[in-house]
Design a protein around this motif. Structure first.
Motif, PDB file in Angstrom:
ATOM      1  N   HIS A  32       0.844  -1.203   0.000  1.00  0.00           N
ATOM      2  CA  HIS A  32       0.000   0.000   0.000  1.00  0.00           C
ATOM      3  C   HIS A  32       0.877   1.251   0.000  1.00  0.00           C
ATOM      4  O   HIS A  32       0.612   2.217  -0.739  1.00  0.00           O
ATOM      5  N   MET A  33       1.913   1.252   0.823  1.00  0.00           N
ATOM      6  CA  MET A  33       2.762   2.449   0.929  1.00  0.00           C
ATOM      7  C   MET A  33       3.561   2.669  -0.355  1.00  0.00           C
ATOM      8  O   MET A  33       3.684   3.804  -0.821  1.00  0.00           O
ATOM      9  N   ASP A  79       2.689   1.716  -3.303  1.00  0.00           N
ATOM     10  CA  ASP A  79       1.707   2.182  -4.295  1.00  0.00           C
ATOM     11  C   ASP A  79       1.376   3.657  -4.102  1.00  0.00           C
ATOM     12  O   ASP A  79       0.989   4.347  -5.045  1.00  0.00           O
ATOM     13  N   SER A  80       1.514   4.141  -2.852  1.00  0.00           N
ATOM     14  CA  SER A  80       1.246   5.566  -2.580  1.00  0.00           C
ATOM     15  C   SER A  80       2.462   6.428  -2.878  1.00  0.00           C
ATOM     16  O   SER A  80       2.436   7.634  -2.612  1.00  0.00           O
ATOM     17  N   GLY A  90       2.532  13.338   4.210  1.00  0.00           N
ATOM     18  CA  GLY A  90       2.580  12.317   3.157  1.00  0.00           C
ATOM     19  C   GLY A  90       3.222  11.032   3.669  1.00  0.00           C
ATOM     20  O   GLY A  90       3.096   9.974   3.054  1.00  0.00           O
ATOM     21  N   GLN A  94       3.574   7.774   6.089  1.00  0.00           N
ATOM     22  CA  GLN A  94       2.509   6.877   6.543  1.00  0.00           C
ATOM     23  C   GLN A  94       3.002   6.036   7.715  1.00  0.00           C
ATOM     24  O   GLN A  94       4.195   5.725   7.809  1.00  0.00           O
ATOM     25  N   ALA A 149      -6.376   5.732   6.891  1.00  0.00           N
ATOM     26  CA  ALA A 149      -6.826   5.295   5.571  1.00  0.00           C
ATOM     27  C   ALA A 149      -8.028   4.370   5.742  1.00  0.00           C
ATOM     28  O   ALA A 149      -8.157   3.701   6.775  1.00  0.00           O
ATOM     29  N   THR A 176      -1.980   8.402   7.401  1.00  0.00           N
ATOM     30  CA  THR A 176      -1.120   9.293   6.609  1.00  0.00           C
ATOM     31  C   THR A 176      -0.992  10.612   7.351  1.00  0.00           C
ATOM     32  O   THR A 176      -1.972  11.112   7.913  1.00  0.00           O
TER      33      THR A 176
END
Ligand SMILES: C[S@@+](CC[C@H](N)C(=O)[O-])C[C@H]1O[C@@H](n2cnc3c(N)ncnc32)[C@H](O)[C@@H]1O
Length: 274
Positions: free
Chosen positions: A66-67, A69-70, A187, A189, A240, A272
């Motif tokens: 997830h991170m 991808d962010s 930004g 996480q 999130a 986040t």
């Protein structure tokens, strides 16, 4: 000391450590014969512990994905444990090859094994294992390997996966977390999991309470916390979707088994920094 020039840390094999026991639950490996009586007691007291550990480890992989991808390309993984399958740097780099990772743990075997693995994989330029304690954030944040690999002007992925249960209330986990939050930019996480009994059935409550007492014999006793206490650990972070949930239920890749009795015993979330 840089992790490229270390001497293996001596280990007290007679004191079972949470890191070695968790590693056994994930892999089945017995690291020291002297751990066996403790492991057997845990199997008797909390037979679902291996399943719980696998759910926890699986969440770690999804959190790293997830991170990445962010857009996150640097991780501080605190309480990283003994390396096994799906280590943070392996998951992250399978998605974004240049990702940098600093692992932190205070367990001798976790430190020795991680450093051996990183050296064998020849990834020490982009990955390090720091020997430090979560209760000393400045030591972690100012460690030469952290400074070498983490650019604090860019977002950081903070991973505290099942490490806060080893931090008693007396050590003021909220203030420790605040020091990491203040060190990173918006930004960034934060992913955490925490064992809990709040939603567990009566039988599980009895098992875990007994298991926690067994951990009292280990080098570090365990602290169980409620959903509310876990949520307060995310103060200052925007959660999130889906917020605080069970580790199994956080963006699962397979259908969730709602009859799984380990499921309600591990809260998870990712926040986040706004
Ligand atoms: C249950 S394991 C979790 C390992 C890994 N994060 C995972 O989820 O697969 C907990 C880890 O936290 C480490 N740990 C416990 N207390 C710590 C502390 N005060 N500072 C740093 N690491 C700690 C233990 O040594 C162990 O490796």
């Amino acid at each position: 000391m840089s992790s490229s020039d270390f001497e293996p840390r001596p280990i007290d094999t007679h004191k079972p450590s949470p890191a070695r026991i968790y590693h056994h639950m994930i892999t089945g490996e017995v690291i020291f014969e002297s751990d066996l009586p403790f492991i057997h007691r845990l199997y008797e007291e909390i037979p679902f512990y291996p399943l719980w550990a696998q759910h926890n480890r699986s969440f770690l992989g999804r959190a790293v994905r997830h991170m990445v991808d962010s857009g996150i390309r640097q991780f501080l993984d605190i309480g990283s444990g003994l390396p096994t399958g799906g280590n943070t740097h392996e998951v992250a780099r399978s998605l974004a090859s240049g990702t940098r990772v600093v692992y932190v743990d205070n367990d001798e075997e976790a430190i020795n094994r991680a450093r051996d693995l990183l050296r064998q994989q020849d990834v020490l330029e982009t990955t390090a294992m720091v020997d430090a304690d979560l209760r000393e954030p400045s030591r972690i944040l100012e460690h030469p390997d952290t400074k070498r690999l983490i650019d604090f002007s860019e977002p950081v992925g903070l991973l505290l996966i099942s490490v806060l249960p080893w931090i008693p209330d007396a050590a003021d986990p909220a203030s420790l977390l605040a020091q990491f939050r203040e060190a990173v930019v918006p930004g960034s996480q934060l992913a955490m999991t925490h064992v809990s009994l709040e939603d567990a059935g009566t039988e599980i409550k009895q098992q875990v309470a007994a298991g926690a007492a067994v951990f009292g014999d280990a080098s570090t006793p365990v602290t169980l916390r409620s959903r509310h206490q876990f949520e307060t650990f995310f103060t200052g972070w925007k959660l999130a979707d889906p917020g605080i949930t069970y580790a199994t239920d956080w963006h699962p890749e397979e259908p969730v088994d709602i009859t799984d009795y380990a499921r309600p015993c591990n809260f998870a979330a990712i926040g986040t920094l706004p």
